[in-house]
Design a protein around this motif. Structure first.
Motif, short mmCIF file in Angstrom:
data_model
loop_
_atom_site.label_atom_id
_atom_site.label_comp_id
_atom_site.label_asym_id
_atom_site.label_seq_id
_atom_site.Cartn_x
_atom_site.Cartn_y
_atom_site.Cartn_z
N THR A 7 0.76 -1.02 0.00
CA THR A 7 0.00 0.14 0.01
C THR A 7 0.98 1.35 0.06
O THR A 7 1.88 1.40 0.51
CB THR A 7 -0.94 -0.13 1.18
N VAL A 8 0.40 2.43 -0.68
CA VAL A 8 0.97 3.48 -0.59
C VAL A 8 0.02 4.73 -0.34
O VAL A 8 -1.02 4.45 -0.82
CB VAL A 8 1.55 3.82 -2.12
N ARG A 9 0.52 5.53 0.58
CA ARG A 9 -0.46 6.66 0.84
C ARG A 9 -0.23 7.90 0.03
O ARG A 9 1.01 8.11 -0.07
CB ARG A 9 -0.48 6.83 2.39
N PHE A 10 -1.33 8.50 -0.23
CA PHE A 10 -1.19 9.91 -0.83
C PHE A 10 -2.09 11.01 -0.26
O PHE A 10 -3.22 10.78 -0.43
CB PHE A 10 -1.64 9.76 -2.45
N PRO A 11 -1.50 12.04 -0.05
CA PRO A 11 -2.17 13.30 0.28
C PRO A 11 -2.71 13.82 -1.09
O PRO A 11 -2.02 14.01 -2.02
CB PRO A 11 -1.37 14.16 0.96
N VAL A 12 -4.08 14.04 -1.10
CA VAL A 12 -4.68 14.62 -2.29
C VAL A 12 -4.26 16.25 -2.24
O VAL A 12 -4.56 16.84 -1.30
CB VAL A 12 -6.26 14.50 -2.17
N GLN A 13 -3.75 16.47 -3.37
CA GLN A 13 -3.29 18.08 -3.69
C GLN A 13 -4.60 18.57 -4.50
O GLN A 13 -5.26 18.00 -5.37
CB GLN A 13 -2.00 17.98 -4.39
N TRP A 14 -4.50 20.00 -4.22
CA TRP A 14 -5.54 20.94 -4.54
C TRP A 14 -5.29 20.73 -6.20
O TRP A 14 -6.37 20.88 -6.98
CB TRP A 14 -5.53 22.23 -4.34
#
Length: 144
Positions: A7-14
């Motif tokens: 699994t890889v986590r990503f913060p959603v960017q504007w």
């Protein structure tokens, strides 16, 4: 995400949002790619050897797909899972999922078929036995 060994986590960017106020559909393929590369690196199928003049064995995407279940909107953190569901003679089938990191709500699922090639000649080759063994160890099962 327990069914996905990587699994890889990503913060959603504007900037990933489109004119409709949700993450653009193309971004999911970037997330899938990052999870796929993390998986391939873990089992030894992506390495600096591929880029040397004499090359090495590595994957290439033959087909990919996505099914969008619900939109992702800013702000959010997503987790993308990757797993192998089938090992063929010269190919691997992968499955992906995109979920909300906090709630576990599933946003999308997808898949890909990868072919093992010898770089830089692009000659199709069998999945190496050591890669098969590494995938089976990571997945915790034997593939037929």
């Amino acid at each position: 995400m327990n069914e996905f060994p990587i699994t890889v986590r990503f913060p959603v960017q504007w900037g990933e949002m489109d004119a409709y106020g949700h993450v653009n559909n193309a971004r999911y393929f970037t997330w899938f790619e990052a999870a796929r590369i993390a998986y391939m690196a873990r089992v030894g199928l992506v390495s600096p050897e591929m880029q040397k003049p004499e090359g090495g064995v590595g994957p290439i995407v033959a087909a990919t797909n996505a099914e969008y279940l619900r939109p992702v909107v800013f702000p959010a953190d997503v987790v993308v899972g990757a797993r192998v569901t089938r090992i063929g003679t010269t190919s691997l089938t992968m499955e992906y999922a995109v979920e909300d990191a906090q709630s576990g709500v599933r946003y999308a699922r997808g898949g890909a078929v990868l072919v093992t090639l010898r770089y830089p000649t692009y000659e199709k080759v069998p999945v190496p036995s050591e890669i098969r063994a590494a995938i089976e160890a990571l997945e915790g099962r034997i593939f037929e």
